[in-house]
Design a protein around this motif. Sequence first.
Motif, short mmCIF file in Angstrom:
data_model
loop_
_atom_site.label_atom_id
_atom_site.label_comp_id
_atom_site.label_asym_id
_atom_site.label_seq_id
_atom_site.Cartn_x
_atom_site.Cartn_y
_atom_site.Cartn_z
N SER A 1 22.62 -31.31 -10.66
CA SER A 1 22.73 -30.35 -11.78
C SER A 1 21.70 -29.25 -11.63
O SER A 1 21.97 -28.07 -11.91
N GLN B 1 27.48 -30.19 -17.28
CA GLN B 1 27.70 -31.64 -17.39
C GLN B 1 28.01 -32.03 -18.85
O GLN B 1 28.87 -32.87 -19.10
N ASP C 1 30.09 -29.21 -12.92
CA ASP C 1 29.21 -30.37 -12.87
C ASP C 1 29.93 -31.58 -13.45
O ASP C 1 30.02 -31.72 -14.67
N GLU C 2 30.45 -32.42 -12.60
CA GLU C 2 31.21 -33.61 -12.99
C GLU C 2 32.21 -33.27 -14.10
O GLU C 2 32.22 -33.93 -15.15
MG LIG Z 1 23.63 -34.08 -13.27
#
Ligand SMILES: [Mg+2]
Length: 285
Positions: free
Chosen positions: A72, A108, A184-185
């Motif tokens: 991140s 995220q 991010d994910e």
């Molecule tokens: Mg992360």
Amino acid sequence: MQRETPVPAVHDSPTAVKNPASGQHAVRFENVSLMFRSRRSASPVEALHEVSFDVGEREFCAIVGPSGCGKSTLLNLVAGLTPPSSGSIQVHGRPVTGLIPDIGYVTQDSNLLPWLTVDENIRLPLQIRKMPAEEQDERVDKWIELVGLGGFRDNYPHQLSGGMQKRCSIARTLVYDPPILLMDEPFGALDAMTKAVMQDTLLDLWDSHQKTVLFVTHDLSEALTLADRVIVMSARPGRVKAAAQVDIPRPRDVFHISELREFAEQHRVLWDMFAAEIATGGLSK
Ligand SMILES: [Mg+2]
Ligand SMILES: Nc1ncnc2c1ncn2[C@@H]1O[C@H](COP(=O)(O)OP(=O)(O)OP(=O)(O)O)[C@@H](O)[C@H]1O
């Protein structure tokens, strides 16, 4: 006759990893290190250590690595949210010195504005860009449908499930069509079916709109399904441990890609690298 399974091109270089397929770079990390210092803790945290790699124009680059290894943080550096302690980050050849409007960032956490509805959250970046109202309506309608929030456009974030909030935040980023996407994910909280549909939509979008994507994920299968190249990071302090070119032809069928022999083989190679990092303490934050 049995075909030989191609083994991914793995470059085990901890310092500089170039994308051989790309001439121009969209994003360049050059010897980037980042030390977090806090007033409460005497010892600083070294999050990243001399990270160097390029992301080519229109490349789909996945970043995998153990929890806490600085994934991140890497995206925050590209977005201009955090300056590096040393080294430099360039976007389209220019050093990053602050926020860059051409970058879309699906963070995220969903980060939706709680006082705005789904429609208003997704519309916000278009209003900031002063887009004509008709075009705003068209884009918002399209993305609300694409992320399956058709029946929820007047709901507020607290009235949505975690997965729905995530879908709303993805739509809010993709709606303004930024040339570089940081993700991010983004699909981590989604159920398996919605995740596959969103991966399929993202690949279509990437293919038709020629975007550069930096995609952080814990999921090696997801990295192989989507990316041209997978950057494997070491346990903290994050360094580039290896880069694997994904030799699976496009267009890719996200619903059946895991049945391919080359997918299984590349997954095994990546997993061995990933597991080695977790074993060296990668789960500690
Ligand atoms: Mg992360
Ligand atoms: N603002 C901050 N202040 C101090 N330390 C931080 C800060 N942000 C991140 N860190 C530390 O830097 C390291 C990297 O964090 P980062 O969030 O980038 O990891 P990550 O790879 O994204 O992890 P995860 O997979 O769990 O999301 C961690 O040890 C984290 O505790």
